[in-house]
Design an enzyme around this catalytic site. Structure first.
Site, PDB file in Angstrom:
ATOM      1  N   THR A 129     -54.027 -53.988  12.241  1.00 38.45           N
ATOM      2  CA  THR A 129     -54.493 -55.018  13.267  1.00 38.45           C
ATOM      3  C   THR A 129     -54.495 -54.141  14.623  1.00 38.45           C
ATOM      4  O   THR A 129     -54.342 -53.129  14.702  1.00 38.45           O
ATOM      5  CB  THR A 129     -53.353 -56.082  13.363  1.00 38.45           C
ATOM      6  OG1 THR A 129     -53.724 -56.977  14.139  1.00 38.45           O
ATOM      7  CG2 THR A 129     -51.930 -55.579  13.806  1.00 38.45           C
ATOM      8  N   GLY A 158     -57.828 -67.835  16.289  1.00 33.46           N
ATOM      9  CA  GLY A 158     -57.876 -66.660  15.453  1.00 33.46           C
ATOM     10  C   GLY A 158     -57.288 -66.806  14.136  1.00 33.46           C
ATOM     11  O   GLY A 158     -57.570 -66.039  13.230  1.00 33.46           O
ATOM     12  N   LYS A 160     -57.681 -50.556  14.538  1.00 32.54           N
ATOM     13  CA  LYS A 160     -58.935 -50.629  13.277  1.00 32.54           C
ATOM     14  C   LYS A 160     -59.993 -49.343  13.360  1.00 32.54           C
ATOM     15  O   LYS A 160     -60.265 -48.879  12.430  1.00 32.54           O
ATOM     16  CB  LYS A 160     -59.353 -51.914  13.508  1.00 32.54           C
ATOM     17  CG  LYS A 160     -58.539 -52.925  13.473  1.00 32.54           C
ATOM     18  CD  LYS A 160     -59.290 -54.498  13.501  1.00 32.54           C
ATOM     19  CE  LYS A 160     -58.281 -55.483  13.137  1.00 32.54           C
ATOM     20  NZ  LYS A 160     -58.638 -56.908  12.965  1.00 32.54           N
ATOM     21  N   ALA A 217     -65.577 -54.885  22.346  1.00 36.10           N
ATOM     22  CA  ALA A 217     -66.310 -53.822  21.473  1.00 36.10           C
ATOM     23  C   ALA A 217     -65.238 -52.929  20.571  1.00 36.10           C
ATOM     24  O   ALA A 217     -66.067 -51.972  20.106  1.00 36.10           O
ATOM     25  CB  ALA A 217     -67.359 -53.018  22.454  1.00 36.10           C
ATOM     26  N   GLY A 218     -64.206 -53.490  20.402  1.00 31.64           N
ATOM     27  CA  GLY A 218     -63.263 -52.693  19.322  1.00 31.64           C
ATOM     28  C   GLY A 218     -63.487 -52.921  17.792  1.00 31.64           C
ATOM     29  O   GLY A 218     -64.554 -53.540  17.730  1.00 31.64           O
TER      30      GLY A 218
END
Length: 267
Positions: A67, A245, A71, A133-134
């Site tokens: 997590t 989420g 990543k 943008a990860g």
């Protein structure tokens, strides 16, 4: 009951106290007849390589759920990646083979789209605005492109990160258009997504300008909390439908189990 024969799975993140995956996955492991347990492991970024070396060394270890914020870094540290994980350069689940090699996969995107679908919502032909943008954003962007989203507008605090995401997804799905936004403005979109960690900590700013959301739009978050994130609360006040989420995680629990516990020959 944990015994000496129990196979170990780890949930690695920083922070990890908020993690919901162990509470969801462990009952599923029991229900499916696996003698395995998922345990949280708080791993700082500088220690991720050492943690993965420990996973390689543990002969009763079978894998890890990865997590935030690991990543992208994990994808560079494993021995191999599935095709999708290789395309986007990020992984959120790792399998240890019988030889002690680590293979990474990315399931976040399909889990996110499946979570929306379970609530009766589709990304097909939708205009989507996303913050982030990860690693999780990369996975979601790839799934949006594959599932027929009409357009993706992206805001990220680092312009270089946003450009890198656009280039990666452009190579993976040629012709899918991604517009880079100078401001976190979701005006006019059908679906607004927070794919950042904002909302995990008290006093975080909102990832997108919720007061610019169109009433009736869908606001979705990747942050997992017991209560709605400030972004989802603000979107709800605007008359938007919301998706927490947890839906993304719930939709990929069985996929993660299948990947980590796939039959593997002994070393």
């Amino acid at each position: 009951m944990i015994s000496g024969a129990t196979q170990l799975l780890f949930h690695m993140g920083d922070p990890i106290a908020q993690a919901r995956a162990p509470g969801l996955m462990n009952p599923r492991l029991v229900a499916r007849g696996h003698d395995a347990v998922l345990v949280p492991m708080h791993v700082a970024p500088a220690a991720l390589g050492a943690a993965l070396d420990g996973l390689r060394a543990g002969q009763n270890a079978r894998g890890a759920v990865i997590t935030m914020p690991h990543k992208i870094a994990a994808a560079a540290l494993v021995d191999d990646l599935t095709a999708d994980a290789k395309l986007i350069g990020a992984c959120n689940v790792i399998r240890r083979t019988g030889e002690g090699r680590l293979v990474g996969a990315m399931l976040d995107g399909e889990g996110f789209v499946a979570g929306l679908a379970a609530a009766g919502r589709s990304v097909r032909d939708a205009h989507i605005v996303m913050a982030g943008a990860g690693g999780v954003a990369l996975g979601i962007a790839l799934a949006l492109a594959r599932h027929g989203a009409r357009r993706l507008s992206l805001f990220n605090r680092s312009a270089a990160g946003a450009q890198a995401l656009r280039e990666r997804i452009g190579r993976a799905v040629p012709g899918f258009g991604i517009t880079l936004l100078p401001l976190p403005d979701p005006a006019g979109c059908d679906i607004a997504i927070n794919a950042t960690s904002l909302g995990m900590r008290p006093h975080d700013p909102l990832p997108l300008l919720a007061d610019r959301l169109r009433p009736g739009a869908v606001a979705a978050d990747v942050v997992i909390r017991d209560t709605p994130t400030p972004f989802l609360e603000a979107a709800s006040r605007r008359g938007c439908a919301t998706q927490p989420g947890l839906a993304m995680l719930e939709s990929q629990i069985d996929l993660m189990i299948d990947f980590m516990l796939a039959p593997t020959p002994p070393a």
